[in-house]
Design an enzyme around this catalytic site. Structure first.
Site, PDB file in Angstrom:
ATOM      1  N   SER A   8      89.514  39.881   4.999  1.00  0.00           N
ATOM      2  CA  SER A   8      88.612  38.827   5.472  1.00  0.00           C
ATOM      3  C   SER A   8      87.995  38.037   4.325  1.00  0.00           C
ATOM      4  O   SER A   8      87.464  36.947   4.534  1.00  0.00           O
ATOM      5  CB  SER A   8      87.499  39.439   6.332  1.00  0.00           C
ATOM      6  OG  SER A   8      86.749  40.373   5.571  1.00  0.00           O
ATOM      7  N   CYS A  70      91.480  45.486   5.452  1.00  0.00           N
ATOM      8  CA  CYS A  70      90.195  45.199   6.098  1.00  0.00           C
ATOM      9  C   CYS A  70      90.052  46.214   7.213  1.00  0.00           C
ATOM     10  O   CYS A  70      90.897  46.284   8.110  1.00  0.00           O
ATOM     11  CB  CYS A  70      90.178  43.778   6.653  1.00  0.00           C
ATOM     12  SG  CYS A  70      88.724  43.374   7.653  1.00  0.00           S
ATOM     13  N   GLU A 150      80.640  39.434  -1.783  1.00  0.00           N
ATOM     14  CA  GLU A 150      81.201  38.084  -1.791  1.00  0.00           C
ATOM     15  C   GLU A 150      80.497  37.193  -2.816  1.00  0.00           C
ATOM     16  O   GLU A 150      81.098  36.279  -3.383  1.00  0.00           O
ATOM     17  CB  GLU A 150      81.094  37.459  -0.395  1.00  0.00           C
ATOM     18  CG  GLU A 150      81.978  38.097   0.661  1.00  0.00           C
ATOM     19  CD  GLU A 150      83.443  37.752   0.503  1.00  0.00           C
ATOM     20  OE1 GLU A 150      83.749  36.638   0.034  1.00  0.00           O
ATOM     21  OE2 GLU A 150      84.298  38.606   0.839  1.00  0.00           O
ATOM     22  N   CYS A 180      84.941  49.895   4.434  1.00  0.00           N
ATOM     23  CA  CYS A 180      85.049  48.440   4.318  1.00  0.00           C
ATOM     24  C   CYS A 180      85.585  48.196   2.918  1.00  0.00           C
ATOM     25  O   CYS A 180      85.054  48.757   1.949  1.00  0.00           O
ATOM     26  CB  CYS A 180      83.696  47.761   4.502  1.00  0.00           C
ATOM     27  SG  CYS A 180      83.725  45.976   4.179  1.00  0.00           S
TER      28      CYS A 180
END
Length: 250
Positions: A8, A70, A150, A180
């Site tokens: 993702s 993911c 991120e 994750c």
């Protein structure tokens, strides 16, 4: 062999690094859906839709295998992807569970699963571990970690505060499943927080061993060629790979 790795966002780079260092493949194509991260707050139908669109993207490269790096996508979209793909598709959940079983022979040991809200809600890890006889499983949604990764926040006061918030009522586990693929990028900070007692289960290392046992793949005497794609800001993705994972050389 040419494979695709889908995530993702940038979290799947942790899986990519393990695959790259294992020298099992000739070429690896990474695609991060950075325009729509995080997947962990989205509903099942949306996750499946996004994953099928990613599969369409990979078709142009004539890959031999696809790794879904993911956990949320693995929990909700793996069956749909396998039904449409004409090559093997592997997710990281089976690999993570298998790695946990190998790491913890005592089934009364304490396991903590940390993941996005959607992965925790799916109960995929909990159900599979319970079916193997493990009795002491806690699962915790730690979704704030995703945007932190991120944004390149891998350590420091902000992360420390987030860990203290999430883990304030958690006893030190024997195994911490990083459910994750963003979370291994926080591995050093998580190890420091919990200490040496806690074994970290890393999706990247787990999928490498999982594939070795299931696919007839010869060790290569060269490292794979890497290609990076993203649904937005591919340069930021490449920068993360270069700085944090040391995958790209100037």
């Amino acid at each position: 062999m040419k494979i695709g790795v889908f995530d993702s966002g940038v979290g799947g780079l942790s899986v990519l690094k393990s695959l790259y260092e294992a020298r099992l493949f000739d070429e690896i194509i990474y695609y991060g859906d950075t325009a729509r991260v995080p997947y962990g707050v989205k509903d099942k139908d949306t996750i499946i839709k996004f994953c099928l669109e990613a599969l369409d993207f990979f078709e142009q490269f004539q890959i031999d295998m696809l790794i879904i790096a993911c956990n949320t996508a693995s929990a909700y979209a793996l069956d749909a992807l396998r039904a449409k793909a004409h090559f093997p598709v592997y997710g990281v959940i089976d690999a993570g569970v298998e790695a946990t079983i190998k790491a913890l022979h005592d089934k009364n040991k304490e396991i903590l699963v940390i993941a996005t809200k959607a992965t925790i809600k799916s109960e995929e890890y909990q159900k599979r571990l319970l079916s193997q006889g493990y009795t002491n499983i806690n699962a915790l949604a730690t979704g704030l970690f995703v945007p932190m990764v991120e944004e390149g926040i891998f350590e420091g006061d902000f992360l420390q505060s987030a860990m203290e918030y999430y883990f304030k009522n958690i006893t030190t586990p024997d195994a911490l499943i990083l459910a994750c693929t963003h979370f291994p990028l926080l591995g050093r900070s998580l190890s420091k927080y919990f200490g040496d007692k806690t074994k970290l289960i890393h999706s990247g290392d787990a999928i490498v061993e999982f594939l070795k046992e299931r696919e007839n793949i010869d060790l290569k005497n060269h490292k794979a060629k890497l290609h990076f794609y993203a649904s937005s800001d591919v340069e930021s993705l490449k920068n993360t790979a270069k700085i944090w994972l040391n995958l790209l050389r100037k």
